[in-house]
Design a protein around this motif. Structure first.
Motif, PDB file in Angstrom:
ATOM      1  N   VAL A 186       0.954  -1.134   0.223  1.00  0.00           N
ATOM      2  CA  VAL A 186       0.043  -0.110  -0.006  1.00  0.00           C
ATOM      3  C   VAL A 186       0.712   1.128  -0.129  1.00  0.00           C
ATOM      4  O   VAL A 186       0.588   2.237  -0.626  1.00  0.00           O
ATOM      5  CB  VAL A 186      -0.901  -0.045   1.422  1.00  0.00           C
ATOM      6  CG1 VAL A 186      -1.665   1.174   1.123  1.00  0.00           C
ATOM      7  CG2 VAL A 186      -1.971  -1.079   0.966  1.00  0.00           C
TER       8      VAL A 186
ATOM      9  N   GLN B 199      -7.439   1.024   4.491  1.00  0.00           N
ATOM     10  CA  GLN B 199      -6.461   1.009   3.440  1.00  0.00           C
ATOM     11  C   GLN B 199      -6.235  -0.363   2.547  1.00  0.00           C
ATOM     12  O   GLN B 199      -5.628  -0.603   1.753  1.00  0.00           O
ATOM     13  CB  GLN B 199      -4.968   1.248   3.888  1.00  0.00           C
ATOM     14  CG  GLN B 199      -4.534   0.167   5.208  1.00  0.00           C
ATOM     15  CD  GLN B 199      -4.885   0.468   6.425  1.00  0.00           C
ATOM     16  OE1 GLN B 199      -5.654   1.233   6.600  1.00  0.00           O
ATOM     17  NE2 GLN B 199      -4.086   0.154   7.408  1.00  0.00           N
TER      18      GLN B 199
ATOM     19  N   GLN C 127     -10.253   6.448   3.712  1.00  0.00           N
ATOM     20  CA  GLN C 127      -8.999   6.074   2.815  1.00  0.00           C
ATOM     21  C   GLN C 127      -9.649   6.382   1.300  1.00  0.00           C
ATOM     22  O   GLN C 127     -10.585   5.984   0.788  1.00  0.00           O
ATOM     23  CB  GLN C 127      -8.691   4.793   2.830  1.00  0.00           C
ATOM     24  CG  GLN C 127      -7.371   4.234   2.022  1.00  0.00           C
ATOM     25  CD  GLN C 127      -6.049   4.642   2.685  1.00  0.00           C
ATOM     26  OE1 GLN C 127      -6.121   4.591   3.976  1.00  0.00           O
ATOM     27  NE2 GLN C 127      -5.185   5.125   1.765  1.00  0.00           N
TER      28      GLN C 127
ATOM     29  N   GLN D  45      -3.255   6.177  -4.443  1.00  0.00           N
ATOM     30  CA  GLN D  45      -3.698   6.694  -3.094  1.00  0.00           C
ATOM     31  C   GLN D  45      -4.161   8.227  -2.688  1.00  0.00           C
ATOM     32  O   GLN D  45      -3.296   8.776  -2.169  1.00  0.00           O
ATOM     33  CB  GLN D  45      -2.856   6.084  -2.103  1.00  0.00           C
ATOM     34  CG  GLN D  45      -2.670   4.726  -1.971  1.00  0.00           C
ATOM     35  CD  GLN D  45      -1.541   4.096  -0.919  1.00  0.00           C
ATOM     36  OE1 GLN D  45      -1.967   4.436   0.272  1.00  0.00           O
ATOM     37  NE2 GLN D  45      -0.514   3.828  -1.255  1.00  0.00           N
TER      38      GLN D  45
END
Length: 231
Positions: A42, A124, A153, A168
């Motif tokens: 991530v 996440q 998130q 992200q």
């Protein structure tokens, strides 16, 4: 029968088999190791962030696993820009685990048990869940972005020239915006709840073009007949 090789003092046990899979498991087969790699797929994280995002792992065990992965060249320590401490990140060697782990996560959605009150879920994890669900034979011909807000998130899928990227951050001009909680997101991915059911029960909200919704649902294998069990 083959038996595990007994390690010398200070070393780990090995399978003692001349096989690529056995060699892989010698490095990442210990409990918690793949979940640490999942977290770093991530993005880079500090030690305390990893400890928070891996509920159930002990601090000494986490430290030991991080030392092991560093020695094996899977992760490295990266100094923070403000000079205060460091973060752990994957090396190029470790990043090569992305596709195998996404494949395992996709397979795991078919065998995951119903949500239990004691189960932990983190928003996440939705980032990797989206990557795991992507069906590369269903990439739209239209260049567009789909934004997801899972709890707190925010991330998006961008389609450009039939190539996929997952970032992200929010999308400046999203054709579709999806908002839900982490548990619902996993329920949808595992097929326990359909996107339609989630919308009707107000566990999921959608904003955007209907055709974009269809394209995104097909990309993630969420249309009837396109579920995980079918491929």
């Amino acid at each position: 029968m083959a038996r595990e090789s007994v390690a010398r003092a200070g070393e780990r046990r090995r399978y003692g088999q001349y096989c690529g899979l056995a060699a892989c498991l010698d490095v990442i087969g210990e409990r918690w190791t793949l979940l640490i790699v999942r977290e770093l797929l991530v993005g880079p994280q500090r030690y305390n962030e990893l400890l928070h995002n891996l509920p159930g792992i002990g601090t000494n065990l986490l430290a030991e696993r991080l030392r092991w992965l560093t020695r094996q060249g899977v992760i490295r320590q990266h100094p923070r820009s403000n000079g205060k401490g460091h973060r752990y990140e994957l090396t190029g060697f470790g990043e090569a685990l992305r596709e195998p782990i996404l494949g395992l996560a996709r397979w795991g959605l078919n065998v995951s048990h119903p949500f239990d009150a004691e189960d932990e879920v983190r928003p996440q994890w939705g980032v990797l869940a989206v990557e795991a669900l992507i069906k590369k034979d269903q990439i739209p011909e239209v260049d567009e972005s789909y934004e997801f807000l899972v709890d707190d998130q925010l991330f998006h899928i961008a389609v450009k020239d039939r190539q996929i990227t997952v970032a992200q951050q929010g999308a400046e001009h999203a054709a579709l915006r999806v908002s839900t909680d982490a548990k619902t997101f996993v329920d949808i991915g595992s097929g326990r709840v359909s996107p339609f059911e989630a919308v009707v029960t107000k566990r999921l909200s959608l904003e955007g073009d209907q055709q974009a919704l269809t394209r995104c649902s097909r990309l993630l294998g969420l249309l009837p007949g396109d579920g995980l069990a079918d491929g």
